[in-house]
Design an enzyme around this catalytic site. Structure first.
Site, PDB file in Angstrom:
ATOM      1  N   THR A  27       0.807  -1.244   0.000  1.00 13.66           N
ATOM      2  CA  THR A  27       0.000   0.000   0.000  1.00 13.66           C
ATOM      3  C   THR A  27       0.831   1.281   0.000  1.00 13.66           C
ATOM      4  OG1 THR A  27      -0.128   0.064   2.418  1.00 13.66           O
ATOM      5  CG2 THR A  27      -1.900  -1.112   1.276  1.00 13.66           C
ATOM      6  N   TRP A  28       2.135   1.176  -0.197  1.00 13.44           N
ATOM      7  CA  TRP A  28       2.970   2.386  -0.179  1.00 13.44           C
ATOM      8  C   TRP A  28       2.472   3.335  -1.271  1.00 13.44           C
ATOM      9  CZ3 TRP A  28       9.017   2.498  -1.143  1.00 13.44           C
ATOM     10  CH2 TRP A  28       9.517   3.704  -0.643  1.00 13.44           C
ATOM     11  N   ASP A  56      -0.340  -5.218   3.455  1.00 15.10           N
ATOM     12  CA  ASP A  56       0.816  -4.625   4.123  1.00 15.10           C
ATOM     13  C   ASP A  56       0.728  -3.103   4.057  1.00 15.10           C
ATOM     14  OD1 ASP A  56       3.767  -4.899   5.089  1.00 15.10           O
ATOM     15  OD2 ASP A  56       3.821  -3.404   3.488  1.00 15.10           O
ATOM     16  N   TYR A  61       3.513   5.410   5.698  1.00 16.75           N
ATOM     17  CA  TYR A  61       3.015   5.655   4.338  1.00 16.75           C
ATOM     18  C   TYR A  61       2.010   6.806   4.329  1.00 16.75           C
ATOM     19  CZ  TYR A  61       5.126   1.053   3.477  1.00 16.75           C
ATOM     20  OH  TYR A  61       5.991  -0.005   3.402  1.00 16.75           O
ATOM     21  N   GLN A 171      10.685  -8.638   6.710  1.00 13.58           N
ATOM     22  CA  GLN A 171      10.258  -8.109   5.405  1.00 13.58           C
ATOM     23  C   GLN A 171      11.422  -7.348   4.778  1.00 13.58           C
ATOM     24  OE1 GLN A 171       7.427  -4.568   4.048  1.00 13.58           O
ATOM     25  NE2 GLN A 171       6.225  -6.224   4.917  1.00 13.58           N
ATOM     26  N   TYR A 199       9.431  -7.285  -0.312  1.00 17.45           N
ATOM     27  CA  TYR A 199       8.801  -6.030  -0.731  1.00 17.45           C
ATOM     28  C   TYR A 199       9.370  -5.572  -2.061  1.00 17.45           C
ATOM     29  CZ  TYR A 199      12.468  -2.851   1.383  1.00 17.45           C
ATOM     30  OH  TYR A 199      13.605  -2.171   1.712  1.00 17.45           O
TER      31      TYR A 199
HETATM   32  N1  LIG Z   1       9.420  -2.629   4.608  1.00 13.94           N
HETATM   33  C1  LIG Z   1       9.836  -1.707   3.789  1.00 13.94           C
HETATM   34  O1  LIG Z   1      10.801  -0.981   4.061  1.00 13.94           O
HETATM   35  C2  LIG Z   1       9.144  -1.540   2.469  1.00 13.94           C
HETATM   36  C3  LIG Z   1       9.750  -0.790   1.458  1.00 13.94           C
HETATM   37  C4  LIG Z   1       9.104  -0.699   0.229  1.00 13.94           C
HETATM   38  C5  LIG Z   1       7.869  -1.318   0.044  1.00 13.94           C
HETATM   39  N2  LIG Z   1       7.279  -1.993   1.065  1.00 13.94           N
HETATM   40  C6  LIG Z   1       5.955  -2.645   0.900  1.00 13.94           C
HETATM   41  O2  LIG Z   1       5.992  -3.446  -0.280  1.00 13.94           O
HETATM   42  C7  LIG Z   1       4.949  -3.035  -1.159  1.00 13.94           C
HETATM   43  C8  LIG Z   1       5.336  -3.261  -2.606  1.00 13.94           C
HETATM   44  O3  LIG Z   1       6.500  -2.550  -2.938  1.00 13.94           O
HETATM   45  P1  LIG Z   1       6.509  -1.203  -3.821  1.00 13.94           P
HETATM   46  O4  LIG Z   1       5.200  -0.518  -3.670  1.00 13.94           O
HETATM   47  O5  LIG Z   1       7.732  -0.485  -3.423  1.00 13.94           O
HETATM   48  O6  LIG Z   1       6.757  -1.703  -5.306  1.00 13.94           O
HETATM   49  P2  LIG Z   1       6.215  -2.857  -6.281  1.00 13.94           P
HETATM   50  O7  LIG Z   1       5.059  -3.574  -5.709  1.00 13.94           O
HETATM   51  O8  LIG Z   1       7.415  -3.632  -6.701  1.00 13.94           O
HETATM   52  O9  LIG Z   1       5.770  -1.992  -7.525  1.00 13.94           O
HETATM   53  C9  LIG Z   1       4.691  -1.099  -7.485  1.00 13.94           C
HETATM   54  C10 LIG Z   1       4.571  -0.445  -8.864  1.00 13.94           C
HETATM   55  O10 LIG Z   1       4.315  -1.443  -9.848  1.00 13.94           O
HETATM   56  C11 LIG Z   1       3.126  -1.148 -10.577  1.00 13.94           C
HETATM   57  N3  LIG Z   1       2.414  -2.414 -10.783  1.00 13.94           N
HETATM   58  C12 LIG Z   1       1.863  -3.233  -9.866  1.00 13.94           C
HETATM   59  N4  LIG Z   1       1.325  -4.320 -10.434  1.00 13.94           N
HETATM   60  C13 LIG Z   1       1.534  -4.190 -11.767  1.00 13.94           C
HETATM   61  C14 LIG Z   1       1.212  -4.975 -12.890  1.00 13.94           C
HETATM   62  N5  LIG Z   1       0.559  -6.137 -12.774  1.00 13.94           N
HETATM   63  N6  LIG Z   1       1.596  -4.540 -14.135  1.00 13.94           N
HETATM   64  C15 LIG Z   1       2.282  -3.371 -14.271  1.00 13.94           C
HETATM   65  N7  LIG Z   1       2.603  -2.575 -13.242  1.00 13.94           N
HETATM   66  C16 LIG Z   1       2.238  -2.983 -11.997  1.00 13.94           C
HETATM   67  C17 LIG Z   1       2.349  -0.186  -9.727  1.00 13.94           C
HETATM   68  O11 LIG Z   1       1.667   0.741 -10.512  1.00 13.94           O
HETATM   69  P3  LIG Z   1       0.068   0.714 -10.753  1.00 13.94           P
HETATM   70  O12 LIG Z   1      -0.559   1.285  -9.520  1.00 13.94           O
HETATM   71  O13 LIG Z   1      -0.074   1.568 -11.964  1.00 13.94           O
HETATM   72  O14 LIG Z   1      -0.319  -0.710 -10.983  1.00 13.94           O
HETATM   73  C18 LIG Z   1       3.447   0.547  -8.958  1.00 13.94           C
HETATM   74  O15 LIG Z   1       3.913   1.636  -9.700  1.00 13.94           O
HETATM   75  C19 LIG Z   1       4.757  -1.554  -0.784  1.00 13.94           C
HETATM   76  O16 LIG Z   1       3.568  -1.012  -1.327  1.00 13.94           O
HETATM   77  C20 LIG Z   1       4.813  -1.652   0.700  1.00 13.94           C
HETATM   78  O17 LIG Z   1       3.602  -2.140   1.226  1.00 13.94           O
HETATM   79  C21 LIG Z   1       7.922  -2.146   2.256  1.00 13.94           C
END
Ligand SMILES: NC(=O)c1ccc[n+]([C@@H]2O[C@H](COP(=O)([O-])OP(=O)(O)OC[C@H]3O[C@@H](n4cnc5c(N)ncnc54)[C@H](OP(=O)(O)O)[C@@H]3O)[C@@H](O)[C@H]2O)c1
Length: 284
Positions: A27-28, A56, A61, A171, A199
């Site tokens: 959900t970031w 998550d 966020y 994570q 993540y």
């Molecule tokens: N613990 C930590 O420090 C930490 C750090 C970073 C992230 N996180 C968690 O991990 C989650 C996921 O990581 P993230 O948000 O950094 O990156 P991610 O999930 O790797 O990528 C998100 C991006 O990918 C696009 N996307 C998603 N599904 C897609 C698909 N099927 N086809 C094409 N594009 C797609 C999304 O855009 P659209 O909205 O246009 O689909 C968004 O721009 C976060 O939201 C958060 O909850 C945790």
């Protein structure tokens, strides 16, 4: 998931015995644009319908906005959801952790968090944060606690302190372009039976135009994002892709059914080589 056996893993058992789906939802950055809010809520709710019931989020966020969005998405469906949120390291002292957790509960409009993570390691002694986590478990405000962005050394220290072995997950950043944890942290966590949550499993979209991914995606009549996700899932970790678009939620759910062949995996290894030595843990 195992390519060799042709089976797709659906869930992982936490050390407590509770099972959670291996494919969840991040959900970031969600909830920050009012014009996209309705789509984002719809996307999360569709994800729940499709079995991606681990959500998550984090107090960080959008300064709590993502937690508020999650509250809207899970309204009336709390019992279907395995809810993960995180406390910032600057809030990780004994007293402030309790207050931070209460803030998250308020924004999430719930009486309990399923898994409460220390977002990354800060200056507070781990013993102190653990005491706060244990007290929150005792009060029923959190069910399990875990950590995020913990290195191998951090994990070894954690399990050496009183109560540390009850950690429910670490994570960390993991995807095709960030394979460092395969050197030591991932096998170590597996040996210790500590689940790993990946993540940014599609590297925030940055790897999607890679030719190797496109080629393999074409073979599977899939998208590069789906192949990247299927590859993370085959490592036996929990993946939490984030999207604000219902169509991408459907794509991500379908990635769960993709079985990569030995040839796919070998090609991906050539394009995104595994670590040949220890690397520092990367963070986003
Ligand atoms: N613990 C930590 O420090 C930490 C750090 C970073 C992230 N996180 C968690 O991990 C989650 C996921 O990581 P993230 O948000 O950094 O990156 P991610 O999930 O790797 O990528 C998100 C991006 O990918 C696009 N996307 C998603 N599904 C897609 C698909 N099927 N086809 C094409 N594009 C797609 C999304 O855009 P659209 O909205 O246009 O689909 C968004 O721009 C976060 O939201 C958060 O909850 C945790």
């Amino acid at each position: 998931m195992s390519a060799a056996s042709g089976t797709v893993r659906r869930s992982i058992r936490l050390p407590s015995g509770q099972t959670v789906p291996v494919l969840g939802q991040g959900t970031w950055n969600l909830g920050e644009d009012l014009q996209r809010r309705a789509d984002e809520v719809a996307a999360l709710r569709l994800g729940l319908d499709l079995g991606m019931t681990l959500i998550d989020t984090a107090e960080m966020y959008g300064g709590g906005v993502a937690e508020e969005l999650v509250a809207e998405a899970i309204e009336g469906r709390r019992d279907e959801v395995f809810l993960v949120t995180k406390v910032l390291p600057q809030h990780a002292s004994a007293r402030v952790t309790i207050a931070a957790c209460e803030g998250s509960l308020r924004r999430l409009k719930t009486d309990r968090i399923d898994l409460y993570l220390l977002h990354w390691r800060g200056n507070t002694p781990l013993e102190e944060t653990l005491l706060a986590f244990e007290s929150l478990v005792g009060e029923g405000k959190i069910r399990y606690w875990g950590v995020s962005n913990f290195t191998m050394k951090d994990m070894e220290e954690l399990v050496s302190i009183a109560g540390g072995t009850t950690v429910a997950a670490n994570q960390v950043l993991y995807n095709l372009t960030r394979r460092g944890i395969e050197w030591d942290l991932l096998p170590w966590c597996k040996r210790q039976d500590i689940p790993v949550m990946a993540y940014s499993p599609i590297e925030q979209g940055r790897l999607l135009s890679h030719p190797a991914l496109r080629r393999i995606a074409d073979r599977h009549q899939a998208t590069p994002a789906q192949i990247a996700l299927a590859w993370v899932l085959r490592a036996g970790v929990i993946a939490i892709p984030r999207t604000g678009k219902p169509s991408h939620v459907r794509d991500n759910r379908a990635a769960w059914d993709i079985i990569l062949t030995g040839q796919d995996v070998a090609e991906l290894d050539r394009a995104f080589p595994p670590p040949k030595a220890k690397r520092p843990l990367e963070m986003l």
